[in-house]
Design a protein around this motif. Sequence first.
Motif, PDB file in Angstrom:
ATOM      1  N   ALA A   1      -0.912   9.982  -2.821  1.00  0.00           N
ATOM      2  CA  ALA A   1      -0.496   9.722  -4.199  1.00  0.00           C
ATOM      3  C   ALA A   1       0.521   8.587  -4.262  1.00  0.00           C
ATOM      4  N   HIS A   2       1.502   8.601  -3.323  1.00  0.00           N
ATOM      5  CA  HIS A   2       2.516   7.542  -3.296  1.00  0.00           C
ATOM      6  C   HIS A   2       1.855   6.186  -3.016  1.00  0.00           C
ATOM      7  N   GLN A   3       0.878   6.165  -2.081  1.00  0.00           N
ATOM      8  CA  GLN A   3       0.175   4.922  -1.776  1.00  0.00           C
ATOM      9  C   GLN A   3      -0.637   4.434  -2.975  1.00  0.00           C
ATOM     10  N   ALA A   4      -1.248   5.370  -3.703  1.00  0.00           N
ATOM     11  CA  ALA A   4      -2.030   4.987  -4.876  1.00  0.00           C
ATOM     12  C   ALA A   4      -1.136   4.393  -5.956  1.00  0.00           C
ATOM     13  N   LEU A   5       0.057   5.020  -6.189  1.00  0.00           N
ATOM     14  CA  LEU A   5       0.983   4.485  -7.172  1.00  0.00           C
ATOM     15  C   LEU A   5       1.474   3.100  -6.764  1.00  0.00           C
ATOM     16  N   GLY A   6       1.739   2.944  -5.467  1.00  0.00           N
ATOM     17  CA  GLY A   6       2.192   1.647  -4.970  1.00  0.00           C
ATOM     18  C   GLY A   6       1.132   0.570  -5.180  1.00  0.00           C
ATOM     19  N   ARG A   7      -0.142   0.943  -4.887  1.00  0.00           N
ATOM     20  CA  ARG A   7      -1.217  -0.024  -5.085  1.00  0.00           C
ATOM     21  C   ARG A   7      -1.393  -0.364  -6.555  1.00  0.00           C
ATOM     22  N   ALA A   8      -1.224   0.651  -7.445  1.00  0.00           N
ATOM     23  CA  ALA A   8      -1.348   0.387  -8.880  1.00  0.00           C
ATOM     24  C   ALA A   8      -0.259  -0.562  -9.360  1.00  0.00           C
ATOM     25  N   GLU A   9       0.992  -0.327  -8.896  1.00  0.00           N
ATOM     26  CA  GLU A   9       2.096  -1.205  -9.292  1.00  0.00           C
ATOM     27  C   GLU A   9       1.893  -2.613  -8.747  1.00  0.00           C
TER      28      GLU A   9
END
Length: 540
Positions: free
Chosen positions: A461-469
């Motif tokens: 989830a943290h990696q997905a949020l980072g990729r989205a940002e």
Amino acid sequence: MSLRLLWILWIITRFRLDTLIPLERLPWWLRVVFVLSPLRVFPVGRRSRGERLRLAMEALGPIFVKFGQMLSTRRDLFPEDIADELRRLQDQVPPFPGDAAAALVEEELEMTLTEAFAEFDAQPLASASVAQVHAARLHSGADVVVKIIRPGIERVMRQDMALLYRVARLLQMIPEARRLRPVEVVSDYEATLFDELDLRKEAANTSQLRRNFKDSPLLYVPTIHWPLTHRRVMVQERIRGVPVADIVGLKAQGTDLKRLAERGVEIFFTQVFRDNFFHADMHPGNIFVSHETPGDPQYIAIDCGIVGSLTREDQDYLARNLLAFFHQDYYEVAVLHIESGWVGEGTRANEFASAIRAVCEPILEKPLKDISFGQVLLGLFQTARRFNMEVQPQLVLLQKTLLNIEGLGRQLYPDLDLWSTAKPYIERWMKERAGPRGLWDSLRRQAPELTRQLPELPVLAHQALGRAESDYRLRREQNEAIQTIRKQLGHTARGTRRIRVGLLLLALALAWQPLMTWASGQPWPVLAAAALGVLLLAWH
């Protein structure tokens, strides 16, 4: 290749297969071609038309024999004499010599016949297009059958497949035939056909089908003897039963033919939907009926060389289509075809539904004896031509198996109502698939993967949020860069126009005197056109 083609033409000539074509149905120019053909030089002889067709298929080899086997199940499409002869292709193909069979077994097993078997009968029990079967007995006392691949069959099959590919590519050039995807269909047929040359695959299919119907009253599948099974030789339990096409023998032992026909339909749908693994070569030569409990009959299946399976999407699509047909909901059928991409997205569902209704409405609520799926498929293909519908190669085996089931049902119990027999099964399967039980089974299948991924969910989830940002920041920078480039292009365009105007004025100044001399002798329309051209040049 050319020699094989010449051989095929010679066989057609030798057995006068042109006489099987009703000339009155052909265009006049094609009738003239047949009348003037050199085929007329060869006499028809005393053989019947059915016998000549069967002998020609036997002479042409395994691919043509298998085609004849498929046709033999459709007695409703052929006269009795032709259907009776084609039926002989199922297990009465001329055998190859017993000494050749014994030599091949010893070569494949790398041992003598006496080391492998207590007894081995050199006279074959049955001979088919690709292999033949011999009776034998193991040293343990168990009765078995030994299936042996025909010597040199692979070379002939490859030549015939090359010819089929050539025909398919020619069909591919015809717009109406292109939607049938002939090259892909031939490719799928090639894969299934050559799988039959490796008897280890057939043995594995047989074992899988046996596990699927373990202790089932519907179907019995013989046991494979693996130590003596190799690529060109397979040894399995010998079964004893009545051939399903022997109606007289079935009646003599008191078989409940109505129940037998209904169980055939149930076995088909169980294989397709419950197991997603179905016997795809169910011609009468491969199906027997047990001598035990004739009032509660049990099928026996052999020769699992060709099997089929569907994706979960194809299963759902097929079940939903069948239910829509059962409920006479042709609009739903049309929508399913459009959603699946089988017809173009621009197809109007109501028009497609109306066309399907015209073909299918007459066959529903009728007994099987009054229904011809061959005619229905022909009508659907004609309808499909109007809507550019493509035939899906992955369903060709299923269509072939369904036609075989129809042929068996007609022989066993012509009054069988296929729709009322199949409808409850499909409805029950769909309810289990889409209901709570289906959801639970899906979760249970995915539980190991979900359990493995569960501890990683916070990190993922943290990696997905980072990729989205990061993606948002990248898009913003790209937009800013695009705006900057647009401004620079605007400045450049304005600067270019200024340079052009300056150059034009300089040219006018240098050429002023000659220009004025020229203009004084021109009419006003020419002067107006010249002025407009100068303005456009300056602007651009």
